[in-house]
Design an enzyme around this catalytic site. Structure first.
Site, PDB file in Angstrom:
ATOM      1  N   SER A  37       0.811  -1.215   0.000  1.00  0.00           N
ATOM      2  CA  SER A  37       0.000   0.000   0.000  1.00  0.00           C
ATOM      3  C   SER A  37       0.845   1.266   0.000  1.00  0.00           C
ATOM      4  O   SER A  37       0.364   2.336  -0.378  1.00  0.00           O
ATOM      5  CB  SER A  37      -0.904   0.033   1.239  1.00  0.00           C
ATOM      6  N   HIS A  82      -1.888  -2.793  -6.286  1.00  0.00           N
ATOM      7  CA  HIS A  82      -2.447  -2.449  -4.979  1.00  0.00           C
ATOM      8  C   HIS A  82      -3.958  -2.626  -4.998  1.00  0.00           C
ATOM      9  O   HIS A  82      -4.692  -1.806  -5.553  1.00  0.00           O
ATOM     10  CB  HIS A  82      -2.075  -1.008  -4.616  1.00  0.00           C
ATOM     11  N   GLU A 108      -4.847  -0.034  -8.054  1.00  0.00           N
ATOM     12  CA  GLU A 108      -3.747   0.853  -8.408  1.00  0.00           C
ATOM     13  C   GLU A 108      -2.614   0.008  -8.985  1.00  0.00           C
ATOM     14  O   GLU A 108      -2.084  -0.870  -8.300  1.00  0.00           O
ATOM     15  CB  GLU A 108      -3.242   1.620  -7.183  1.00  0.00           C
ATOM     16  N   ASN A 160      -3.473   6.655  -1.037  1.00  0.00           N
ATOM     17  CA  ASN A 160      -3.082   6.793   0.364  1.00  0.00           C
ATOM     18  C   ASN A 160      -2.251   8.045   0.618  1.00  0.00           C
ATOM     19  O   ASN A 160      -2.230   8.560   1.733  1.00  0.00           O
ATOM     20  CB  ASN A 160      -2.333   5.551   0.830  1.00  0.00           C
TER      21      ASN A 160
END
Length: 691
Positions: free
Chosen positions: A405, A426, A438, A476
């Site tokens: 992540s 991801h 992702e 993130n």
């Protein structure tokens, strides 16, 4: 020709021929009117069958006409012509009949379909409502409640369900046109004079209590989205005489057309179709991927395995811990069984999935794989060791992917002698449900591997977004930026429930503190410890979440976090302990708490999100602003009807955002440093979508 006519004995056969989806373009609309005029003039014709070429009836409006001035004839007028045809028309549905396609079918006297036909009115997903009589004819056919459910959710019905509720009059395994002709002959022989739906004066299956319940449910689910509410108003207008109901539908349709939400949803619609197309890679070859191995049998690894099984791949699962491997296997089997019991997959499909699934007792068993995805714990040392092992085990041409992540995948690629084959994938939990993937490109990854993984993502139903390597990638990294602002506001005077309420009002399903409780405060704690060494001394740090972690308040999993939770419930309950802890924290840090307006809360969260997105775009981490929008709409709960953070930024203007950021910077210059790209656009009046 967009519309073709042939005569078989005394029956006319009309074919909509506008591949690939038989969109109802201007030429199709004009062709239908001219064809019906021909039929009306030929008294030898006793009936008509209308169908679509290319094994599809019609997917609805022609999206190339979106945003352009309307061209005559309009679809409502076309359907009026179909409905008033001298002879009965049978709509023969194969493939999909969606949106305007279903509205055309509703203008026909009868509807039959193949077992694979799908019918639906998905206009709410574009911020609109059916504007060619769908809200008036469908309730007259199947009742207001069922019609309202279809129209407000936009979800299509399979053929068997459409037959059950009355949209279809008959369903056939094969030979659709032949069976449609026989069906029509039988109706003609029986002198079946079914009235057109425009002539139905009373709704079937009156259920006022059911409609009230649907209204309440729709308003709760809409979360500020206008089109489902307007659509329900239009359905309710079906109680009026038909032409008055049509006038009401048109007025409500125009309300939706004028809404900013329509623009946001149409942006999301096109962006979702564009995001997987990487500029410059259109002609790049791909590798064959048939066998996939997942390393790590936890919740994430099991979810990834299920996603690939649903996509038809052969899947191996490995975990160094034998008990974890057994638990992962059990979770996969249980999830597939649950999907079958709920009708999401058939029992036959479940058995097919299980037939392609295996656990392996050692990593060497991954040697035949075309793609290996590491889903181990978020520890760089462990992941480096795994990639060294994979380099020795994997066959030439195997793609090595990490589900990390946050971590730098360039470091993992450097552990191998095949860095061009290493990439990030991801997934978001639960991986078999969440739509976002992702795809993280390293500095050395090949274009072939990028293109392959983007297409693999699409094949398992994911919206794949390409990202560069940085801490947290696109999603993130932005989350970290706006979470800081949420924490700072709570230290300075707001309460968690204030911030969450404001963001729910904006359209998020949950606010940031509710999301934190759902994900687990322990996850955030571990991420902050990973960042401790690199955190600048001058950066403000809020330790409120650390204090909750120290108290064992990890969120929903422990029954308390930022909120309290009753056993078995996910409903957050405001906790007086948290209120006291926040006030005490302010005293300890000598913070003079103040009131925050809803407007300031919303702007601090959204402007932080937009500013970080601008930096990501400026750095080339995201190729286009639409990539950031698709990450946030599909992975982080940003309301689709607002288009995504960068689309929303273009709507309110870079100058206004920069002014807000500069105002916030007077209080906290370290946290609020405007992106160079944002400053440039504020001066030039440009948009992120043009970058």
């Amino acid at each position: 020709m967009s519309v073709n006519l042939s005569i078989q004995e005394h029956i006319a056969i009309i074919t909509i021929d506008n591949p690939p989806v038989n969109a109802l373009s201007q030429s199709v609309r004009q062709g239908l009117i001219e064809t019906i005029a021909t039929i009306n003039q030929d008294t030898s014709i006793k009936g008509t069958v209308l169908h679509g070429s290319e094994r599809i009836f019609s997917a609805g409006a022609d999206i190339t006409e979106f945003g352009k001035p309307p061209m005559e004839p309009s679809l409502p007028n076309v359907i009026d012509v179909l409905e008033s045809c001298r002879v009965p028309i049978v709509a023969a549905l194969s493939g999909v009949a969606l949106g305007g396609g279903l509205e055309v079918a509703l203008g026909c006297r009868y509807r039959v379909g193949t077992v694979k036909a799908k019918t639906g009115l998905p206009e709410v997903n574009l911020g609109l409502l059916p504007g060619a009589g769908g809200t008036q004819r469908l309730p007259r056919l199947i009742g207001a409640v069922k019609a309202g459910e279809m129209i407000t959710t936009g979800k299509p019905l399979d053929a068997d369900k459409a037959l059950q509720v009355g949209i279809l009059d008959a369903m056939f395994e094969t030979n659709l046109i032949g069976n449609a002709l026989v069906f029509l002959e039988n109706k003609l022989d029986a002198n079946d004079n079914r009235p057109a739906l425009c002539d139905v004066t009373e709704l079937p299956k009156p259920d006022p209590d059911g409609f009230r319940a649907l209204t309440k449910k729709t308003k709760a689910k809409a979360r500020g989205q206008l089109s489902p509410i307007k659509a329900l108003e239009a359905v309710a207008a079906a109680e009026l005489p038909f032409r008055k109901g049509m006038a009401k539908e048109r007025a409500l349709f125009m309300d939706c057309m004028a809404s900013d939400q329509r623009a946001g949803l149409i942006h999301s619609f096109f962006a979702e179709r564009q995001v997987g197309k990487i500029p410059g890679l259109e002609d790049t070859k791909t590798r064959d991927v048939k066998i996939v191995t997942i390393l790590g049998a936890g919740t994430m690894g099991a979810g990834i395995a299920i996603a690939f099984l649903n996509g038809g791949y052969t899947v191996n699962l490995f975990d160094i811990n034998a008990d974890a491997l057994k638990a992962g296997e059990a979770l996969i089997i249980k999830t597939l069984e649950s999907s079958a019991s709920k009708g999401r997959i058939t029992p036959v499909q479940m058995q097919q999935h299980l037939g392609k699934f295996s656990t392996i007792s050692n990593m060497e068993g991954a040697g035949t794989s075309d793609l290996i995805i590491e889903a181990a714990t978020e520890n760089i040392a462990i992941k480096k060791s795994i990639f060294r092992d994979l380099d020795a085990i994997a066959k030439p041409g195997c793609i090595l992917a990490s589900n990390t992540s946050y971590l730098d995948i360039n470091i993992l690629a450097a552990e191998t002698k095949r860095p061009a084959d290493v990439i990030g994938m991801h997934f978001f939990s639960p991986a078999h449900i969440m739509k976002l993937l992702e795809v993280v490109r390293t500095d050395s990854v090949s274009d072939t591997v990028i293109n392959t993984v983007m297409k693999v993502g699409k094949s398992i139903g994911k919206i794949s977004v390409l990202s560069g390597v940085c801490d947290g990638f696109i999603g993130n990294r932005i989350l970290k930026a706006y979470r800081k602002q949420a924490d700072y506001m709570v230290e300075d005077g707001a309460m968690p429930q204030d911030v969450d309420r404001v963001m729910r009002a904006f359209g998020f399903a949950m606010g940031p503190f509710e999301v934190s409780d759902l994900a687990g405060l322990d996850i955030g704690w571990h991420n902050r410890r990973r960042e401790d060494a690199a955190r600048p001394d001058q950066e403000r740090y809020s330790d409120l979440a650390d204090k909750l972690y120290d108290l064992g308040r990890y969120g929903q999993k422990t029954g308390s976090g930022w909120y309290q939770y009753e056993k078995g419930s996910r409903t957050p309950i405001i906790d007086p302990f948290i209120t006291g802890m926040i006030v005490e924290n302010a005293v300890e840090k000598n913070i003079a708490r103040r009131d925050f307006s809803d407007d300031e809360i919303r702007k601090r969260i959204l402007f932080a999100m937009i500013n970080e997105g601008a930096k990501i775009l400026d750095e080339g981490i995201a190729l286009r602003s639409l990539d950031i929008d698709m990450v946030y709409v599909n992975g982080y709960g940003f309301p689709a009807y607002r288009g995504g953070p960068m689309f929303y930024a273009d709507e309110i203007g870079a100058k206004n955002i920069l002014e807000g950021i500069n105002k916030f910077a007077k209080q906290d210059p370290t946290s609020w440093k405007a992106s160079a790209l944002l400053e440039k656009l504020a001066i030039t009046g440009g948009k992120f979508s043009d970058c």
